[in-house]
Design a protein around this motif. Structure first.
Motif, PDB file in Angstrom:
ATOM      1  N   ALA A  34       0.857  -1.181   0.000  1.00  0.00           N
ATOM      2  CA  ALA A  34       0.000   0.000   0.000  1.00  0.00           C
ATOM      3  C   ALA A  34       0.893   1.231   0.000  1.00  0.00           C
ATOM      4  N   ASP A  35       0.370   2.343  -0.492  1.00  0.00           N
ATOM      5  CA  ASP A  35       1.061   3.629  -0.400  1.00  0.00           C
ATOM      6  C   ASP A  35       0.709   4.273   0.942  1.00  0.00           C
ATOM      7  N   LEU A  36       1.721   4.811   1.615  1.00  0.00           N
ATOM      8  CA  LEU A  36       1.504   5.478   2.892  1.00  0.00           C
ATOM      9  C   LEU A  36       1.736   6.986   2.721  1.00  0.00           C
ATOM     10  N   PRO A  37       0.681   7.785   2.760  1.00  0.00           N
ATOM     11  CA  PRO A  37       0.851   9.233   2.587  1.00  0.00           C
ATOM     12  C   PRO A  37       1.415   9.883   3.855  1.00  0.00           C
ATOM     13  N   LEU A  38       2.441  10.715   3.691  1.00  0.00           N
ATOM     14  CA  LEU A  38       3.054  11.437   4.797  1.00  0.00           C
ATOM     15  C   LEU A  38       3.056  12.930   4.493  1.00  0.00           C
ATOM     16  N   SER A  39       3.043  13.727   5.545  1.00  0.00           N
ATOM     17  CA  SER A  39       3.122  15.174   5.382  1.00  0.00           C
ATOM     18  C   SER A  39       4.579  15.573   5.178  1.00  0.00           C
ATOM     19  N   LEU A  75      11.350   9.628  -0.625  1.00  0.00           N
ATOM     20  CA  LEU A  75      10.075   9.164  -1.178  1.00  0.00           C
ATOM     21  C   LEU A  75      10.284   7.855  -1.945  1.00  0.00           C
ATOM     22  N   GLY A  76       9.290   6.969  -1.846  1.00  0.00           N
ATOM     23  CA  GLY A  76       9.377   5.704  -2.551  1.00  0.00           C
ATOM     24  C   GLY A  76       9.945   4.581  -1.711  1.00  0.00           C
ATOM     25  N   ARG A  77      10.616   4.949  -0.625  1.00  0.00           N
ATOM     26  CA  ARG A  77      11.137   3.901   0.258  1.00  0.00           C
ATOM     27  C   ARG A  77       9.965   3.184   0.929  1.00  0.00           C
ATOM     28  N   SER A  78      10.154   1.918   1.244  1.00  0.00           N
ATOM     29  CA  SER A  78       9.090   1.131   1.857  1.00  0.00           C
ATOM     30  C   SER A  78       9.439   0.761   3.285  1.00  0.00           C
ATOM     31  N   LEU A  79       8.441   0.841   4.145  1.00  0.00           N
ATOM     32  CA  LEU A  79       8.559   0.336   5.507  1.00  0.00           C
ATOM     33  C   LEU A  79       7.940  -1.052   5.547  1.00  0.00           C
ATOM     34  N   ARG A  80       8.630  -1.991   6.160  1.00  0.00           N
ATOM     35  CA  ARG A  80       8.178  -3.385   6.192  1.00  0.00           C
ATOM     36  C   ARG A  80       7.623  -3.729   7.575  1.00  0.00           C
ATOM     37  N   LEU A  81       6.408  -4.258   7.585  1.00  0.00           N
ATOM     38  CA  LEU A  81       5.805  -4.775   8.809  1.00  0.00           C
ATOM     39  C   LEU A  81       5.722  -6.286   8.661  1.00  0.00           C
ATOM     40  N   LYS A  82       6.597  -7.000   9.323  1.00  0.00           N
ATOM     41  CA  LYS A  82       6.694  -8.442   9.159  1.00  0.00           C
ATOM     42  C   LYS A  82       5.466  -9.136   9.751  1.00  0.00           C
ATOM     43  N   GLY A  83       4.966 -10.120   8.981  1.00  0.00           N
ATOM     44  CA  GLY A  83       3.845 -10.918   9.455  1.00  0.00           C
ATOM     45  C   GLY A  83       2.512 -10.212   9.460  1.00  0.00           C
ATOM     46  N   LYS A 115       0.554 -20.244   3.610  1.00  0.00           N
ATOM     47  CA  LYS A 115       0.433 -21.590   4.176  1.00  0.00           C
ATOM     48  C   LYS A 115       0.970 -21.663   5.594  1.00  0.00           C
ATOM     49  N   ASP A 116       2.093 -21.018   5.837  1.00  0.00           N
ATOM     50  CA  ASP A 116       2.745 -21.121   7.141  1.00  0.00           C
ATOM     51  C   ASP A 116       2.529 -19.891   8.021  1.00  0.00           C
ATOM     52  N   GLY A 117       1.549 -19.062   7.712  1.00  0.00           N
ATOM     53  CA  GLY A 117       1.291 -17.892   8.545  1.00  0.00           C
ATOM     54  C   GLY A 117       0.853 -16.691   7.739  1.00  0.00           C
ATOM     55  N   ARG A 118       1.666 -15.643   7.742  1.00  0.00           N
ATOM     56  CA  ARG A 118       1.348 -14.407   7.041  1.00  0.00           C
ATOM     57  C   ARG A 118       2.589 -13.867   6.351  1.00  0.00           C
ATOM     58  N   GLY A 119       2.393 -13.269   5.185  1.00  0.00           N
ATOM     59  CA  GLY A 119       3.468 -12.552   4.526  1.00  0.00           C
ATOM     60  C   GLY A 119       3.685 -11.204   5.185  1.00  0.00           C
ATOM     61  N   ASP A 120       4.494 -10.355   4.544  1.00  0.00           N
ATOM     62  CA  ASP A 120       4.810  -9.041   5.104  1.00  0.00           C
ATOM     63  C   ASP A 120       3.935  -7.960   4.470  1.00  0.00           C
ATOM     64  N   LEU A 121       3.818  -6.855   5.190  1.00  0.00           N
ATOM     65  CA  LEU A 121       3.118  -5.673   4.700  1.00  0.00           C
ATOM     66  C   LEU A 121       4.162  -4.603   4.372  1.00  0.00           C
ATOM     67  N   LEU A 122       4.151  -4.098   3.128  1.00  0.00           N
ATOM     68  CA  LEU A 122       5.095  -3.081   2.688  1.00  0.00           C
ATOM     69  C   LEU A 122       4.342  -1.775   2.434  1.00  0.00           C
ATOM     70  N   LEU A 123       4.775  -0.721   3.094  1.00  0.00           N
ATOM     71  CA  LEU A 123       4.155   0.594   2.950  1.00  0.00           C
ATOM     72  C   LEU A 123       5.132   1.518   2.234  1.00  0.00           C
ATOM     73  N   SER A 124       4.787   1.919   1.012  1.00  0.00           N
ATOM     74  CA  SER A 124       5.632   2.809   0.211  1.00  0.00           C
ATOM     75  C   SER A 124       5.324   4.264   0.572  1.00  0.00           C
ATOM     76  N   LEU A 125       6.356   5.020   0.926  1.00  0.00           N
ATOM     77  CA  LEU A 125       6.161   6.377   1.426  1.00  0.00           C
ATOM     78  C   LEU A 125       5.904   7.354   0.283  1.00  0.00           C
ATOM     79  N   THR A 126       4.856   8.145   0.431  1.00  0.00           N
ATOM     80  CA  THR A 126       4.505   9.169  -0.552  1.00  0.00           C
ATOM     81  C   THR A 126       4.277  10.491   0.172  1.00  0.00           C
ATOM     82  N   LEU A 127       4.401  11.584  -0.566  1.00  0.00           N
ATOM     83  CA  LEU A 127       4.189  12.918   0.006  1.00  0.00           C
ATOM     84  C   LEU A 127       2.757  13.357  -0.266  1.00  0.00           C
TER      85      LEU A 127
END
Length: 329
Positions: free
Chosen positions: A234-239, A268-276, A282-294
């Motif tokens: 997902a894109d994460l909007p930041l001020s 801008l464009g860098r991603s923050l990773r939230l593991k799990g 199959k074995d649980g959950r993948g990661d959530l990647l948040l791409s930083l936008t202005l």
């Protein structure tokens, strides 16, 4: 029927005398569905009309019978050496499980089912697309005959799922050949996933043989989340100040709200990773990647504008200096 017993089978089917075999079949199928006794329970007029159009189809779908009918009219059957009178047509509707069981048997008896695939169905039975909030229309999707002559009783359909249904899993109740089937769709399915319901496909009349039902799953687009393999993006909007100064930022995840740490001066464009925190696997959950936008406001307040003016005056770095130098040819 005229006073002398003659039936104009072309008028009965509502077609021109020049109609080809495909036109004859299309008209019969349309009228058969309209006047079938299951659609008109207790209506003797509809049943009589159904028998009449079936009689017309029996004659006009057979090239030899049609040739003799066009040449000799009401005496066509005698001209061919058969018994006098119009062809008899008597149907025991109770022996059929649904309309398509009957129609496929009927077309087979009349020689018109070779290579057929039921009403609107592609090769393989059910030929539908889109979602089925109430299940499949009962009785649709006849069996197909392959090149080898083997009857394919398997059926196929496409089900549209929301992102939430695919993420959490859900249950759907489908109506298949007048049978209600409860389907459990597991969490974490994706577009292109295929479920098999054994023994829930098309039924071959007279034999009890039944194929399997294959469900092709398609995910609807979500305004925020995007699936990328096992990862959810997902894109994460930041001020402007959050990008410049960093700090803790409240974000949304599929499980609810969470807090992430934004590094100061992050690009801008860098991603923050939230593991799990991503897509079920199959074995649980993948990661959530948040791409930083202005995300800039449509209108700055007077105070914000004044602070930005001061920032411009105090800026110590030309952001385009290296860029201008590298751009020279």
């Amino acid at each position: 029927m005229s006073a002398n017993g003659y039936r104009d089978y072309f008028k009965v089917l509502g077609i021109e005398r020049s109609a080809d075999a495909d036109a004859v079949k299309r008209s019969f199928r349309k009228l058969a569905r309209q006047y079938h006794p299951d659609v008109n329970p207790g209506d003797s007029t509809a049943e009589a009309k159904f028998k009449e159009i079936s009689e017309a189809y029996e004659v006009l779908s057979d090239p030899d019978k049609r040739r003799r009918y066009e040449q000799f009219g009401q005496y066509w059957s005698q001209a061919g050496g058969g018994a006098g009178g119009a062809p008899g047509f008597d149907v025991d509707f109770g022996r059929y499980g649904n309309f398509d069981d009957f129609i496929n048997d009927l077309l087979g008896r009349f020689g018109g089912a070779q290579g057929g695939s039921g009403f609107g169905a592609g090769p393989g039975g059910f030929g539908f697309s889109g979602g089925f909030p109430g299940g499949f229309p009962s009785g649709f999707g006849g069996p197909a005959t392959g090149r080898s002559g083997t009857l394919n009783l398997d059926a196929e359909a496409t089900i549209s799922l929301t992102f939430a249904e695919a993420f959490r899993g859900c249950e759907r109740t489908l109506a298949v050949n007048e049978e209600r089937v409860q389907v459990r769709i597991p969490a974490g399915v994706r577009s292109g996933s295929r479920l098999r319901l054994k023994g829930k496909g098309n039924l071959q009349p007279g034999t009890g043989r039944r194929g399997d039902l294959y469900l092709n799953l398609q995910l609807q687009d979500h305004p925020i989340w995007r699936l990328d393999g096992d990862q959810l993006r997902a894109d994460l909007p930041l001020s402007l100040d959050e990008l410049a100064l960093g700090g803790e930022v409240r974000v949304a995840t599929p499980d609810g709200e969470a807090t992430v740490q934004v590094p100061p001066g992050v690009a801008l464009g860098r991603s923050l990773r939230l593991k799990g925190k991503g897509w079920p696997v199959k074995d649980g959950r993948g990661d959530l990647l948040l791409s930083l936008t202005l995300k800039l406001p449509e209108h700055f307040s007077d105070t914000e504008r004044q602070l930005l003016e001061k920032l411009r005056e105090a800026r110590s770095v030309d952001p385009r200096r290296e860029w201008m130098r590298a751009a020279q040819l």
